[in-house]
Design a protein around this motif. Structure first.
Motif, PDB file in Angstrom:
ATOM      1  N   TRP A 166       6.034  10.145   0.599  1.00 51.01           N
ATOM      2  CA  TRP A 166       5.308   8.885   0.482  1.00 51.01           C
ATOM      3  C   TRP A 166       5.921   7.835   1.399  1.00 51.01           C
ATOM      4  CZ3 TRP A 166       8.679   5.135  -0.884  1.00 51.01           C
ATOM      5  CH2 TRP A 166       9.719   5.428  -1.747  1.00 51.01           C
ATOM      6  N   SER A 189       1.445  11.819   1.942  1.00 51.22           N
ATOM      7  CA  SER A 189       1.005  12.791   2.938  1.00 51.22           C
ATOM      8  C   SER A 189       1.732  14.122   2.751  1.00 51.22           C
ATOM      9  CB  SER A 189       1.238  12.248   4.349  1.00 51.22           C
ATOM     10  OG  SER A 189       2.591  11.905   4.536  1.00 51.22           O
ATOM     11  N   SER A 228       0.858  -1.181   0.000  1.00 51.50           N
ATOM     12  CA  SER A 228       0.000   0.000   0.000  1.00 51.50           C
ATOM     13  C   SER A 228       0.895   1.232   0.000  1.00 51.50           C
ATOM     14  CB  SER A 228      -0.939   0.017   1.209  1.00 51.50           C
ATOM     15  OG  SER A 228      -0.206   0.093   2.407  1.00 51.50           O
ATOM     16  N   HIS A 268       3.142  10.181  -5.571  1.00 51.73           N
ATOM     17  CA  HIS A 268       2.526   8.877  -5.823  1.00 51.73           C
ATOM     18  C   HIS A 268       3.233   8.160  -6.969  1.00 51.73           C
ATOM     19  CE1 HIS A 268      -0.469   5.907  -7.090  1.00 51.73           C
ATOM     20  NE2 HIS A 268      -0.770   5.888  -5.813  1.00 51.73           N
ATOM     21  N   ARG A 325       4.000   0.409   2.438  1.00 53.17           N
ATOM     22  CA  ARG A 325       3.798  -0.610   3.470  1.00 53.17           C
ATOM     23  C   ARG A 325       3.492  -1.943   2.805  1.00 53.17           C
ATOM     24  NH1 ARG A 325       3.455   1.592   8.457  1.00 53.17           N
ATOM     25  NH2 ARG A 325       3.200   3.843   8.496  1.00 53.17           N
ATOM     26  N   GLU A 338       1.071   5.368   0.938  1.00 51.34           N
ATOM     27  CA  GLU A 338       0.494   6.494   1.662  1.00 51.34           C
ATOM     28  C   GLU A 338       1.230   7.752   1.220  1.00 51.34           C
ATOM     29  OE1 GLU A 338       1.189   5.659   5.768  1.00 51.34           O
ATOM     30  OE2 GLU A 338      -0.057   3.878   5.757  1.00 51.34           O
TER      31      GLU A 338
END
Length: 68
Positions: free
Chosen positions: A25, A14, A10, A48, A28, A12
Motif C-alpha cells: 500500500w 497494488s 488517499s 488496505h 498520499r 493505493e
C-alpha cells in the motif's frame, strides 16, 4: 474510524510481482506520497486495513504534525 479515508488522504493498494499474490500500500496526501508499506500483505483487504491504521495514526490528535 470507518473504512472511508479522510480528505486529503488517499490509499493505493497494488499487487507485488514478488512475492506473487501479495500486496503493498501507499498513502498520499493531496497526491504526494507520504508513506509506503515496508512489507508484503497476503491479501488486498489486509493491505488496505494496514493502510487505514496508518492513516488513523496520522490524523489522531497529538500525531507528529511535522510529517508532510
Amino acid at each position: 474510524m470507518a473504512d472511508e479515508v479522510p480528505h486529503p488522504y488517499s490509499i493505493e493498494v497494488s499487487p507485488l510481482a514478488k512475492p506473487e499474490g501479495h500486496f503493498q500500500w501507499a498513502i498520499r496526501r493531496s497526491g504526494t506520497l507520504i508513506e509506503r508499506s515496508d512489507r508484503p500483505y497476503r491479501s488486498e483487504a489486509r493491505a488496505h486495513e494496514s493502510a487505514m491504521e496508518a492513516v488513523e495514526r496520522m490524523v489522531k490528535p497529538g500525531a507528529d504534525s511535522g510529517r508532510r
